[in-house]
Design a protein around this motif. Structure first.
Motif, mmCIF file in Angstrom:
data_model
loop_
_atom_site.group_PDB
_atom_site.id
_atom_site.type_symbol
_atom_site.label_atom_id
_atom_site.label_comp_id
_atom_site.label_asym_id
_atom_site.label_seq_id
_atom_site.Cartn_x
_atom_site.Cartn_y
_atom_site.Cartn_z
ATOM 1 N N ALA A 81 1.669 -16.925 121.665
ATOM 2 C CA ALA A 81 2.956 -17.583 121.909
ATOM 3 C C ALA A 81 2.806 -19.084 122.145
ATOM 4 O O ALA A 81 3.620 -19.869 121.661
ATOM 5 C CB ALA A 81 3.658 -16.942 123.097
ATOM 6 N N GLY A 82 1.802 -19.503 122.856
ATOM 7 C CA GLY A 82 1.642 -20.925 123.137
ATOM 8 C C GLY A 82 0.607 -21.609 122.281
ATOM 9 O O GLY A 82 0.508 -22.834 122.284
ATOM 10 N N VAL A 83 -0.162 -20.853 121.537
ATOM 11 C CA VAL A 83 -1.267 -21.417 120.764
ATOM 12 C C VAL A 83 -0.764 -22.448 119.759
ATOM 13 O O VAL A 83 -1.358 -23.513 119.585
ATOM 14 C CB VAL A 83 -2.079 -20.312 120.061
ATOM 15 C CG1 VAL A 83 -3.103 -20.902 119.115
ATOM 16 C CG2 VAL A 83 -2.768 -19.441 121.100
ATOM 17 N N SER A 84 0.339 -22.165 119.091
ATOM 18 C CA SER A 84 0.844 -23.108 118.097
ATOM 19 C C SER A 84 1.266 -24.429 118.735
ATOM 20 O O SER A 84 1.310 -25.450 118.074
ATOM 21 C CB SER A 84 2.020 -22.495 117.338
ATOM 22 O OG SER A 84 3.090 -22.241 118.230
ATOM 23 N N ARG A 85 1.565 -24.399 120.043
ATOM 24 C CA ARG A 85 1.952 -25.629 120.750
ATOM 25 C C ARG A 85 0.759 -26.274 121.474
ATOM 26 O O ARG A 85 0.905 -27.312 122.091
ATOM 27 C CB ARG A 85 3.060 -25.316 121.749
ATOM 28 C CG ARG A 85 4.330 -24.890 121.058
ATOM 29 C CD ARG A 85 5.446 -24.695 122.078
ATOM 30 N NE ARG A 85 6.437 -23.816 121.509
ATOM 31 C CZ ARG A 85 6.653 -22.565 121.880
ATOM 32 N NH1 ARG A 85 5.957 -22.038 122.847
ATOM 33 N NH2 ARG A 85 7.572 -21.848 121.293
ATOM 34 N N GLY A 86 -0.399 -25.628 121.444
ATOM 35 C CA GLY A 86 -1.599 -26.222 122.025
ATOM 36 C C GLY A 86 -1.894 -25.837 123.454
ATOM 37 O O GLY A 86 -2.585 -26.554 124.159
ATOM 38 N N TYR A 87 -1.396 -24.700 123.923
ATOM 39 C CA TYR A 87 -1.707 -24.273 125.286
ATOM 40 C C TYR A 87 -1.732 -22.750 125.353
ATOM 41 O O TYR A 87 -1.297 -22.064 124.440
ATOM 42 C CB TYR A 87 -0.700 -24.822 126.299
ATOM 43 C CG TYR A 87 0.743 -24.422 126.047
ATOM 44 C CD1 TYR A 87 1.239 -23.199 126.489
ATOM 45 C CD2 TYR A 87 1.605 -25.268 125.375
ATOM 46 C CE1 TYR A 87 2.546 -22.829 126.266
ATOM 47 C CE2 TYR A 87 2.927 -24.908 125.141
ATOM 48 C CZ TYR A 87 3.391 -23.691 125.593
ATOM 49 O OH TYR A 87 4.685 -23.329 125.362
ATOM 50 N N PHE A 88 -2.285 -22.221 126.460
ATOM 51 C CA PHE A 88 -2.291 -20.784 126.709
ATOM 52 C C PHE A 88 -0.958 -20.381 127.315
ATOM 53 O O PHE A 88 -0.488 -21.036 128.253
ATOM 54 C CB PHE A 88 -3.402 -20.390 127.691
ATOM 55 C CG PHE A 88 -4.792 -20.469 127.115
ATOM 56 C CD1 PHE A 88 -5.252 -19.488 126.259
ATOM 57 C CD2 PHE A 88 -5.623 -21.511 127.445
ATOM 58 C CE1 PHE A 88 -6.532 -19.553 125.737
ATOM 59 C CE2 PHE A 88 -6.902 -21.588 126.931
ATOM 60 C CZ PHE A 88 -7.348 -20.605 126.063
ATOM 61 N N ALA A 89 -0.361 -19.333 126.817
ATOM 62 C CA ALA A 89 0.856 -18.786 127.419
ATOM 63 C C ALA A 89 0.435 -17.665 128.358
ATOM 64 O O ALA A 89 -0.342 -16.801 127.984
ATOM 65 C CB ALA A 89 1.791 -18.264 126.355
ATOM 66 N N VAL A 90 0.924 -17.711 129.591
ATOM 67 C CA VAL A 90 0.573 -16.700 130.579
ATOM 68 C C VAL A 90 1.831 -16.025 131.078
ATOM 69 O O VAL A 90 2.919 -16.590 131.039
ATOM 70 C CB VAL A 90 -0.202 -17.310 131.774
ATOM 71 C CG1 VAL A 90 -1.534 -17.874 131.335
ATOM 72 C CG2 VAL A 90 0.609 -18.376 132.463
ATOM 73 N N PRO A 91 1.717 -14.779 131.559
ATOM 74 C CA PRO A 91 2.906 -14.095 132.068
ATOM 75 C C PRO A 91 3.439 -14.769 133.332
ATOM 76 O O PRO A 91 2.672 -15.367 134.101
ATOM 77 C CB PRO A 91 2.413 -12.679 132.380
ATOM 78 C CG PRO A 91 1.000 -12.616 131.989
ATOM 79 C CD PRO A 91 0.543 -13.956 131.575
ATOM 80 N N LYS A 92 4.710 -14.649 133.533
ATOM 81 C CA LYS A 92 5.350 -15.188 134.720
ATOM 82 C C LYS A 92 4.840 -14.430 135.947
ATOM 83 O O LYS A 92 4.764 -13.208 135.938
ATOM 84 C CB LYS A 92 6.856 -15.021 134.585
ATOM 85 C CG LYS A 92 7.673 -15.628 135.659
ATOM 86 C CD LYS A 92 9.139 -15.439 135.325
ATOM 87 C CE LYS A 92 10.019 -15.982 136.382
ATOM 88 N NZ LYS A 92 11.428 -15.805 136.060
ATOM 89 N N VAL A 93 4.474 -15.158 136.998
ATOM 90 C CA VAL A 93 3.915 -14.502 138.186
ATOM 91 C C VAL A 93 4.807 -14.631 139.408
ATOM 92 O O VAL A 93 4.566 -13.970 140.406
ATOM 93 C CB VAL A 93 2.512 -15.051 138.521
ATOM 94 C CG1 VAL A 93 1.508 -14.694 137.444
ATOM 95 C CG2 VAL A 93 2.555 -16.541 138.746
ATOM 96 N N MET A 94 5.843 -15.436 139.352
ATOM 97 C CA MET A 94 6.727 -15.610 140.508
ATOM 98 C C MET A 94 8.168 -15.363 140.100
ATOM 99 O O MET A 94 8.588 -15.736 138.999
ATOM 100 C CB MET A 94 6.603 -17.013 141.086
ATOM 101 C CG MET A 94 5.232 -17.291 141.664
ATOM 102 S SD MET A 94 5.102 -18.947 142.359
ATOM 103 C CE MET A 94 6.166 -18.817 143.757
ATOM 104 N N ASP A 95 8.925 -14.735 140.969
ATOM 105 C CA ASP A 95 10.342 -14.574 140.731
ATOM 106 C C ASP A 95 11.077 -15.819 141.158
ATOM 107 O O ASP A 95 10.627 -16.577 142.011
ATOM 108 C CB ASP A 95 10.891 -13.382 141.525
ATOM 109 C CG ASP A 95 10.312 -12.068 141.024
ATOM 110 O OD1 ASP A 95 10.013 -11.983 139.818
ATOM 111 O OD2 ASP A 95 10.180 -11.130 141.837
ATOM 112 N N GLU A 96 12.253 -16.007 140.615
ATOM 113 C CA GLU A 96 13.052 -17.191 140.990
ATOM 114 C C GLU A 96 13.779 -16.964 142.273
ATOM 115 O O GLU A 96 14.094 -15.946 142.721
ATOM 116 C CB GLU A 96 14.034 -17.510 139.882
ATOM 117 C CG GLU A 96 13.287 -18.028 138.665
ATOM 118 C CD GLU A 96 14.248 -18.437 137.565
ATOM 119 O OE1 GLU A 96 15.369 -18.853 137.861
ATOM 120 O OE2 GLU A 96 13.852 -18.336 136.409
#
Length: 97
Positions: free
Chosen positions: A82-97
């Motif tokens: 998901a983030g590779v094409s933009r140049g970063y690692f995409a990680v799952p969300k770990v905090m709720d809002e």
């Protein structure tokens, strides 16, 4: 220089430590203060400040970049693209809002 019990309690409160009255009675703070006063009176003019009392120096290696410009090879290890094409690692969300 003598400190009152009330002053010592105030100091303890300022540095966030809890000292019981019994321990406060046993402490001989005045002798420590006297010792520090003696240290302050020592003439240190002409004495070079020292960072370490040991003369041993650690070996210093040259700061050479050897693995530079391999961002794409590193991002290829990401299973979620998901983030590779933009140049970063995409990680799952770990905090709720």
């Amino acid at each position: 220089m003598a400190f009152s019990k009330q002053q010592l309690k105030k100091f303890a409160d300022l540095i966030k430590i809890d000292i019981s009255d019994e321990k406060l009675e046993k402490m001989n703070i005045d002798s420590v203060i006297d010792w520090l006063d003696k240290l302050q009176k020592i003439d240190t003019k002409g004495v070079e400040p020292m960072l370490n009392p040991s003369e041993h120096r650690l070996p210093v290696s040259p700061d050479i970049v050897t693995d530079g410009n391999i961002r794409d090879a590193i991002l290829a290890n990401d299973p979620d693209t998901a983030g590779v094409s933009r140049g970063y690692f995409a990680v799952p969300k770990v905090m709720d809002e």
